[in-house]
Write a protein that holds these residues in place. Structure first.
Motif, PDB file in Angstrom:
ATOM      1  N   GLU A 221      34.441 -58.242  16.948  1.00  0.00           N
ATOM      2  CA  GLU A 221      35.785 -58.438  16.399  1.00  0.00           C
ATOM      3  C   GLU A 221      35.969 -57.755  15.049  1.00  0.00           C
ATOM      4  N   SER A 222      34.920 -57.677  14.250  1.00  0.00           N
ATOM      5  CA  SER A 222      35.006 -57.046  12.936  1.00  0.00           C
ATOM      6  C   SER A 222      35.214 -55.547  13.021  1.00  0.00           C
ATOM      7  N   GLY A 223      34.967 -54.974  14.202  1.00  0.00           N
ATOM      8  CA  GLY A 223      34.985 -53.527  14.367  1.00  0.00           C
ATOM      9  C   GLY A 223      33.590 -52.935  14.372  1.00  0.00           C
ATOM     10  N   ALA A 224      32.591 -53.727  13.996  1.00  0.00           N
ATOM     11  CA  ALA A 224      31.202 -53.259  13.996  1.00  0.00           C
ATOM     12  C   ALA A 224      30.707 -53.075  15.422  1.00  0.00           C
ATOM     13  N   LEU A 225      29.705 -52.215  15.570  1.00  0.00           N
ATOM     14  CA  LEU A 225      29.075 -51.971  16.855  1.00  0.00           C
ATOM     15  C   LEU A 225      27.630 -52.436  16.803  1.00  0.00           C
ATOM     16  N   GLY A 226      27.157 -52.943  17.944  1.00  0.00           N
ATOM     17  CA  GLY A 226      25.763 -53.320  18.091  1.00  0.00           C
ATOM     18  C   GLY A 226      25.148 -52.541  19.232  1.00  0.00           C
ATOM     19  N   TYR A 227      23.886 -52.172  19.077  1.00  0.00           N
ATOM     20  CA  TYR A 227      23.204 -51.382  20.103  1.00  0.00           C
ATOM     21  C   TYR A 227      21.772 -51.875  20.255  1.00  0.00           C
ATOM     22  N   HIS A 228      21.323 -51.951  21.503  1.00  0.00           N
ATOM     23  CA  HIS A 228      19.907 -52.261  21.754  1.00  0.00           C
ATOM     24  C   HIS A 228      19.358 -51.330  22.815  1.00  0.00           C
ATOM     25  N   PHE A 229      18.262 -50.658  22.469  1.00  0.00           N
ATOM     26  CA  PHE A 229      17.494 -49.897  23.448  1.00  0.00           C
ATOM     27  C   PHE A 229      16.172 -50.611  23.650  1.00  0.00           C
ATOM     28  N   GLY A 230      15.910 -51.003  24.879  1.00  0.00           N
ATOM     29  CA  GLY A 230      14.653 -51.662  25.192  1.00  0.00           C
ATOM     30  C   GLY A 230      14.003 -51.026  26.394  1.00  0.00           C
ATOM     31  N   THR A 231      12.692 -50.845  26.329  1.00  0.00           N
ATOM     32  CA  THR A 231      11.979 -50.331  27.493  1.00  0.00           C
ATOM     33  C   THR A 231      10.609 -50.970  27.599  1.00  0.00           C
ATOM     34  N   TRP A 232      10.176 -51.178  28.842  1.00  0.00           N
ATOM     35  CA  TRP A 232       8.805 -51.588  29.133  1.00  0.00           C
ATOM     36  C   TRP A 232       8.006 -50.407  29.674  1.00  0.00           C
ATOM     37  N   GLY A 233       8.560 -49.201  29.513  1.00  0.00           N
ATOM     38  CA  GLY A 233       7.904 -48.025  30.066  1.00  0.00           C
ATOM     39  C   GLY A 233       7.453 -47.021  29.028  1.00  0.00           C
ATOM     40  N   ALA A 234       7.473 -47.373  27.743  1.00  0.00           N
ATOM     41  CA  ALA A 234       7.094 -46.418  26.692  1.00  0.00           C
ATOM     42  C   ALA A 234       5.616 -46.055  26.794  1.00  0.00           C
ATOM     43  N   ARG A 235       5.340 -44.779  26.833  1.00  0.00           N
ATOM     44  CA  ARG A 235       3.951 -44.305  26.797  1.00  0.00           C
ATOM     45  C   ARG A 235       3.581 -43.796  25.407  1.00  0.00           C
ATOM     46  N   GLY A 236       4.506 -43.886  24.512  1.00  0.00           N
ATOM     47  CA  GLY A 236       4.308 -43.508  23.122  1.00  0.00           C
ATOM     48  C   GLY A 236       5.538 -43.941  22.358  1.00  0.00           C
ATOM     49  N   THR A 237       5.456 -44.054  21.037  1.00  0.00           N
ATOM     50  CA  THR A 237       6.609 -44.526  20.281  1.00  0.00           C
ATOM     51  C   THR A 237       6.548 -44.076  18.835  1.00  0.00           C
ATOM     52  N   ARG A 238       7.705 -43.880  18.240  1.00  0.00           N
ATOM     53  CA  ARG A 238       7.835 -43.721  16.805  1.00  0.00           C
ATOM     54  C   ARG A 238       8.588 -44.919  16.228  1.00  0.00           C
ATOM     55  N   LEU A 239       9.593 -45.384  16.951  1.00  0.00           N
ATOM     56  CA  LEU A 239      10.414 -46.490  16.450  1.00  0.00           C
ATOM     57  C   LEU A 239       9.772 -47.851  16.701  1.00  0.00           C
ATOM     58  N   GLY A 240       9.021 -47.976  17.821  1.00  0.00           N
ATOM     59  CA  GLY A 240       8.337 -49.246  18.099  1.00  0.00           C
ATOM     60  C   GLY A 240       9.308 -50.406  18.142  1.00  0.00           C
ATOM     61  N   TRP A 241       9.178 -51.317  17.178  1.00  0.00           N
ATOM     62  CA  TRP A 241      10.106 -52.440  17.005  1.00  0.00           C
ATOM     63  C   TRP A 241      10.795 -52.206  15.674  1.00  0.00           C
ATOM     64  N   SER A 242      12.073 -51.833  15.742  1.00  0.00           N
ATOM     65  CA  SER A 242      12.799 -51.468  14.523  1.00  0.00           C
ATOM     66  C   SER A 242      14.240 -51.954  14.586  1.00  0.00           C
ATOM     67  N   ILE A 243      14.788 -52.238  13.411  1.00  0.00           N
ATOM     68  CA  ILE A 243      16.203 -52.550  13.276  1.00  0.00           C
ATOM     69  C   ILE A 243      16.788 -51.660  12.188  1.00  0.00           C
ATOM     70  N   HIS A 244      17.927 -51.031  12.471  1.00  0.00           N
ATOM     71  CA  HIS A 244      18.674 -50.260  11.478  1.00  0.00           C
ATOM     72  C   HIS A 244      20.065 -50.879  11.336  1.00  0.00           C
TER      73      HIS A 244
END
Length: 360
Positions: A221-244
Motif C-alpha cells: 500500500e505504501s508503494g514499496a515493492l518486496g522481492y524474494h528469490f529462493g532456491t534449493w538448487g544453488a550449486r554456488g552462491t555470492r548472495l547466500g542469505w541476504s537482505i537489501h
C-alpha cells in the motif's frame, strides 16, 4: 514460576537446529521428553538435550510436558497440533502452520477455546540484526524504504522418497515451505500487500515435485515493492542469505555470511560512466552463531508465562499463507494476484474473494 517442561516431537535436522536455544534458556525451561517415530533418534536427541524420557509415540509424552515443539512433515502438523492443544499443551509449530486454510482455522479456534499459546516458528523476525533493520526502516533513519529484496540461495536435496520432495506432504514447493519465512518478513516490515506475482520451477531441482526455485514480487500500500528469490538448487552462491533494503537516503544490507548489517550510502548520480561505488559503514555485527532460534523460543516462553499473544500467532501466520495460496492460484491462471482483503489487521476470519488453500 517453575521451569516450563518442553516436549520435542520430531528429532530430525530441524530439532537439532534448536539445540543452541535449549542451552540458552535452561534457567526458564527444560526439555522433558523427546519423541520420534524412530526411537533411536529420540534417544539420541534426549541425550543431547538432557531429557529424561524418549518415546516413539507422542501421545505418551503429553502428561510429562507443558508445551511442545512440533517439528514434523507439514501434513502431520494439523493432527498433532490439535491433539496437543486439546490435551492442554501450548504449541510452537514449525512453519508453515498447516497445509490448508481449513486446518489452520480449526487449529487457531482450538487454541483460543483451550486458552493455549499457538505460535508459528518464524525465527527470522526475532533475530536482533533483523529487528535492528526493521527499526531503522520504521524510523526512516535513511529515508523511505521503496524496495526490500531477500535472497536465500541453498542446495537442499534429500534421498529419493523423502517427504520434502512430495507436494502433498510439503503443502506445495520451496515457496510454501521456505518462502513463507520471507513473506512473513515482508509483511511485518512493509505492511499491507496490494498485488503480486509468483513464478516457480523445478528445472534445476528435478527431485522436487513442485518448485524448487521461486521468484516473488509484491506491491504494498505504501508503494514499496518486496522481492524474494529462493532456491534449493544453488550449486554456488555470492548472495547466500541476504537482505537489501533500498531507502531514499541509502541502502541497508544484512549479509549473513559476513555476519554484519551494513549501510551503503553517498552514491554518485549516474552519468553514463557506470560508477556504482558508494561508502560503506558497519551498523551491527552478529555475535552468536547458529540459527538464533533461542530468540523465538524465549518469546514463546514469555507468551506462556505472561499470557501475551505471540508476534507470529495463528492469525498472523494464516494471513501470510493466504497470500502464498493466492499467488499460487494467480500463477496457475497466468494473472497478477489481488492481495487485498486477506484479513490483514482486521477480522482474520473474513476474507474477500476467497482463498485457494491448495498447491494445485
Amino acid at each position: 514460576m517453575s521451569k516450563i517442561r518442553l516436549g520435542i516431537i520430531g528429532c530430525g535436522n530441524m530439532a537439532d537446529s534448536h539445540g543452541q536455544g535449549f542451552q540458552e534458556l535452561i534457567d526458564r525451561m527444560e526439555v522433558a521428553v523427546t519423541c520420534d517415530i524412530v526411537l533411536e533418534r529420540a534417544q539420541a536427541a534426549a541425550e543431547v538435550a538432557g531429557a529424561k524420557l524418549a518415546v516413539a509415540d507422542y501421545h505418551e509424552m503429553l502428561e510429562h510436558v507443558d508445551a511442545v515443539l512440533v517439528v514434523l512433515p507439514h501434513d502431520l502438523h494439523f493432527e498433532v497440533g490439535m491433539t496437543c492443544l486439546k490435551a492442554g499443551k501450548h504449541v510452537l509449530m514449525e512453519k508453515p502452520m498447516c497445509n490448508t486454510e481449513e486446518e489452520c482455522i480449526e487449529l487457531i479456534r482450538t487454541a483460543e477455546r483451550e486458552g493455549k499459546v499457538l505460535m508459528t516458528a518464524y525465527p527470522v523476525r526475532f533475530w536482533p540484526i533483523v529487528r535492528k533493520l526493521k527499526a531503522l526502516i520504521e524510523e526512516k533513519t535513511y529515508g523511505d524504504c521503496f524496495q526490500l529484496s531477500i535472497w536465500t540461495e541453498q542446495y537442499t536435496r534429500h534421498d529419493e522418497g523423502h517427504w520434502i520432495q512430495s507436494a502433498q506432504s510439503l503443502g506445495g514447493g520451496q515457496f510454501f515451505s521456505h518462502g513463507c519465512h520471507y513473506v512473513d518478513l515482508m509483511l511485518w516490515i512493509l505492511g499491507r500487500p496490494v498485488r503480486g506475482t509468483h513464478l516457480g520451477t523445478n528445472f534445476g531441482t528435478p527431485w522436487m515435485e513442485k518448485e524448487g526455485t521461486s521468484n516473488v514480487a509484491i506491491e504494498f500500500e505504501s508503494g514499496a515493492l518486496g522481492y524474494h528469490f529462493g532456491t534449493w538448487g544453488a550449486r554456488g552462491t555470492r548472495l547466500g542469505w541476504s537482505i537489501h533494503a533500498h531507502c531514499t537516503e541509502g541502502m541497508l544490507e544484512i549479509n549473513l555470511a559476513e555476519r554484519k548489517l551494513y549501510l551503503h550510502a553517498h552514491m554518485n548520480e549516474e552519468k553514463a560512466n557506470l560508477d556504482t561505488s558508494s561508502s560503506t559503514q558497519v551498523l551491527m555485527d552478529i555475535e552468536s552463531a547458529g540459527k538464533f532460534t533461542h530468540f523465538e523460543l524465549e518469546h514463546f516462553l514469555e507468551c506462556i508465562q505472561t499470557g501475551q499473544r505471540p508476534m507470529t500467532d495463528g492469525p498472523t501466520s494464516l494471513q501470510g499463507l493466504r497470500l502464498i495460496w493466492r499467488l499460487y492460484e494467480a500463477e496457475r491462471t497466468n494473472t497478477v494476484a489481488n492481495l487485498q482483503g486477506l484479513g490483514f489487521e482486521d477480522d482474520w476470519e473474513k476474507v474477500e474473494g476467497g482463498v485457494t488453500s491448495s498447491f494445485g
